[in-house]
Design a protein around this motif. Structure first.
Motif, PDB file in Angstrom:
ATOM      1  N   ASP A  32       0.853  -1.181   0.000  1.00  0.00           N
ATOM      2  CA  ASP A  32       0.000   0.000   0.000  1.00  0.00           C
ATOM      3  C   ASP A  32       0.889   1.231   0.000  1.00  0.00           C
ATOM      4  O   ASP A  32       2.038   1.182   0.394  1.00  0.00           O
ATOM      5  CB  ASP A  32      -0.972   0.009   1.189  1.00  0.00           C
ATOM      6  N   SER A  33       0.360   2.331  -0.478  1.00  0.00           N
ATOM      7  CA  SER A  33       1.197   3.515  -0.611  1.00  0.00           C
ATOM      8  C   SER A  33       1.208   4.351   0.660  1.00  0.00           C
ATOM      9  O   SER A  33       0.220   4.428   1.387  1.00  0.00           O
ATOM     10  CB  SER A  33       0.739   4.361  -1.799  1.00  0.00           C
ATOM     11  N   ALA A  34       2.358   4.951   0.895  1.00  0.00           N
ATOM     12  CA  ALA A  34       2.535   5.871   2.018  1.00  0.00           C
ATOM     13  C   ALA A  34       2.855   7.247   1.434  1.00  0.00           C
ATOM     14  O   ALA A  34       3.240   7.362   0.267  1.00  0.00           O
ATOM     15  CB  ALA A  34       3.681   5.392   2.905  1.00  0.00           C
ATOM     16  N   ASP A  35       2.705   8.280   2.223  1.00  0.00           N
ATOM     17  CA  ASP A  35       3.075   9.611   1.760  1.00  0.00           C
ATOM     18  C   ASP A  35       4.573   9.659   1.476  1.00  0.00           C
ATOM     19  O   ASP A  35       5.380   9.089   2.224  1.00  0.00           O
ATOM     20  CB  ASP A  35       2.725  10.669   2.810  1.00  0.00           C
ATOM     21  N   PRO A  36       4.972  10.346   0.415  1.00  0.00           N
ATOM     22  CA  PRO A  36       6.385  10.407   0.061  1.00  0.00           C
ATOM     23  C   PRO A  36       7.159  11.377   0.948  1.00  0.00           C
ATOM     24  O   PRO A  36       6.586  12.310   1.516  1.00  0.00           O
ATOM     25  CB  PRO A  36       6.353  10.930  -1.375  1.00  0.00           C
TER      26      PRO A  36
END
Length: 165
Positions: free
Chosen positions: A142-146
């Motif tokens: 899942d994506s996290a904030d960069p």
């Protein structure tokens, strides 16, 4: 004539992601550096680029490396970014390290990684531009904030109202 200080400030207006690039030096020891100069080049063939300052502590190692890995950091990895931004030989101490293409060191705690073979090297003034052919990649579940860099410091993503992400 453009003043270097003004040019640096103008470049700083462009927000970038933060990466750590790793490779092996000519003795087979791991090297790594924090870089915000990462960019995509091509989907077919899969190519990416980044650049390293000729004055960097590990410049010679990256200039000669046949492989490198680009680790895309998320917002929770600022400490890791700071660690690899310093000129030091013990950056990998106490970290979980794997091996990628060409035996390049892989940071196990970073979710997105591009494993590359060095395809081209270009003179970029006070930097060397390295283009890599992506041989393998690791994607997060899942994506996290960069982790972002803007105006000479870390920055955060702020979602705008009405924008679908």
């Amino acid at each position: 004539m453009i003043e270097p200080a003004n040019l640096r400030r103008a470049f700083g207006q462009f927000a970038t992601g933060v990466t750590i690039v790793t490779a092996l030096d000519t003795e087979g020891a791991p090297v790594g550096v924090t870089a915000s100069s990462f960019n995509t080049v091509s989907l077919q063939p899969p190519l990416v680029l980044w650049s390293i300052a000729r004055s960097a502590y590990s410049f010679d190692a990256f200039a000669a490396a046949g492989h490198f890995a680009v680790h895309v950091l998320d917002a929770s990895q600022r400490t890791l970014s700071d660690r690899f931004a310093r000129a030091s030989s013990d950056k990998f101490a106490d970290l979980r390290i794997g091996k990628g293409e060409g035996d390049v060191p892989l940071l196990e705690t970073v979710a997105t990684v591009f494993e590359c073979e060095t395809a081209h090297r270009y003179d970029g003034g006070d930097h060397l531009i390295l283009v890599g052919k992506v041989l393998n990649l690791r994607l997060p579940a899942d994506s996290a904030d960069p982790l972002l860099f803007h105006r000479g410091r870390y920055a955060a993503v702020e979602a705008a109202e009405g924008v679908v992400t």
